[in-house]
Design an enzyme around this catalytic site. Structure first.
Site, PDB file in Angstrom:
ATOM      1  N   GLY A  46       0.944  -1.278   0.048  1.00  0.00           N
ATOM      2  CA  GLY A  46      -0.041  -0.033   0.041  1.00  0.00           C
ATOM      3  C   GLY A  46       0.747   1.199   0.212  1.00  0.00           C
ATOM      4  N   GLN A  51       2.748  10.002   1.508  1.00  0.00           N
ATOM      5  CA  GLN A  51       4.371   9.465   1.311  1.00  0.00           C
ATOM      6  C   GLN A  51       5.149   9.857   0.589  1.00  0.00           C
ATOM      7  OE1 GLN A  51       2.304   5.445   2.052  1.00  0.00           O
ATOM      8  NE2 GLN A  51       4.338   5.084   3.171  1.00  0.00           N
ATOM      9  N   CYS A  92       5.850  -0.296   6.879  1.00  0.00           N
ATOM     10  CA  CYS A  92       5.485   0.773   6.239  1.00  0.00           C
ATOM     11  C   CYS A  92       6.872   1.366   5.321  1.00  0.00           C
ATOM     12  CB  CYS A  92       5.195   2.058   7.258  1.00  0.00           C
ATOM     13  SG  CYS A  92       4.916   3.636   6.369  1.00  0.00           S
ATOM     14  N   LEU A  93       6.417   1.384   4.395  1.00  0.00           N
ATOM     15  CA  LEU A  93       7.591   1.909   3.219  1.00  0.00           C
ATOM     16  C   LEU A  93       8.285   3.210   3.803  1.00  0.00           C
ATOM     17  CD1 LEU A  93       5.835   1.256  -0.183  1.00  0.00           C
ATOM     18  CD2 LEU A  93       7.645  -0.174   0.888  1.00  0.00           C
ATOM     19  N   HIS A 134      -4.554   1.661   7.661  1.00  0.00           N
ATOM     20  CA  HIS A 134      -3.156   2.164   7.679  1.00  0.00           C
ATOM     21  C   HIS A 134      -3.031   3.257   6.751  1.00  0.00           C
ATOM     22  CE1 HIS A 134       1.528   1.267   7.878  1.00  0.00           C
ATOM     23  NE2 HIS A 134       1.378   2.073   6.801  1.00  0.00           N
ATOM     24  N   GLU A 135      -3.268   3.056   5.258  1.00  0.00           N
ATOM     25  CA  GLU A 135      -3.168   4.062   4.396  1.00  0.00           C
ATOM     26  C   GLU A 135      -4.006   5.312   4.462  1.00  0.00           C
ATOM     27  OE1 GLU A 135      -0.677   3.693   2.766  1.00  0.00           O
ATOM     28  OE2 GLU A 135      -0.481   1.458   3.028  1.00  0.00           O
ATOM     29  N   HIS A 138      -2.307   7.562   6.720  1.00  0.00           N
ATOM     30  CA  HIS A 138      -1.308   8.638   6.286  1.00  0.00           C
ATOM     31  C   HIS A 138      -1.958   9.732   5.811  1.00  0.00           C
ATOM     32  CE1 HIS A 138       2.445   6.351   6.199  1.00  0.00           C
ATOM     33  NE2 HIS A 138       1.846   5.152   5.846  1.00  0.00           N
TER      34      HIS A 138
END
Ligand code: ZN
Length: 167
Positions: A46, A51, A92-93, A134-135, A138
């Protein structure tokens, strides 16, 4: 298409709140394509526009094993979340190499626009539900490590600073 630069925690730009997308036009479709390419290349399951320092409510997700089930969520809204919660180990990226347990509602119902600007509703559970939540965090400027203890957050920040220096 282009690979986008992913911001690393605790970059202050990750705390910005995203604005709703006014029109799903070619500019947004290009953003979706770039987000998807960046997510697949990372690789990740994701990625939120926040991000990559674009503060508009756009998310791409693919939790499939085959990596061919791209889900595009534009202006996602949570309609319902279950009382029952589940603990998942999240990563997480924007926080490379860090994984930790986070408790979230097990099931969610949400509404969003797709890349054609069409509204749809989605019932999600398990990993997909985790990923959506989670996204969506963000987009509100929230990173999963904020669910962890203050001590853990301090440790992660120190680790990330060292990692950034090494890069
Ligand atoms: Zn993330």
């Amino acid at each position: 298409m282009a690979l986008l630069n992913i911001l690393n925690y605790p970059d202050s730009r990750l705390y910005k709140k995203a604005k709703p997308v006014a029109v799903v036009d070619e500019r947004i479709r290009q953003l979706v394509r770039d987000l998807a390419e960046t997510m697949y290349a990372a690789p990740g399951i994701g990625l939120a526009a926040t991000q990559v320092d674009v503060h508009e409510r756009v998310v791409v997700i693919d939790v499939s094993d085959t990596r061919d089930q791209l889900q595009v969520l534009i202006n996602p809204e949570l309609l319902w979340s279950s009382e029952d919660k589940k603990v998942f180990e999240e990563g997480c990226l924007s926080v490379p190499g860090i994984y930790d347990k986070v408790e979230r509602p097990d099931r969610v119902k949400m509404r969003a626009l797709n890349e054609r600007g069409e509204s749809f509703e989605l019932n999600a559970e398990g990993l997909l539900a985790v990923c959506i939540q989670h996204e969506m965090d963000h987009l509100l400027g929230k990173i999963f490590v904020e669910y962890l203890s203050p001590l853990k957050q301090t440790r992660i920040k120190t680790k990330m600073k060292k990692l950034m220096k090494a890069m």
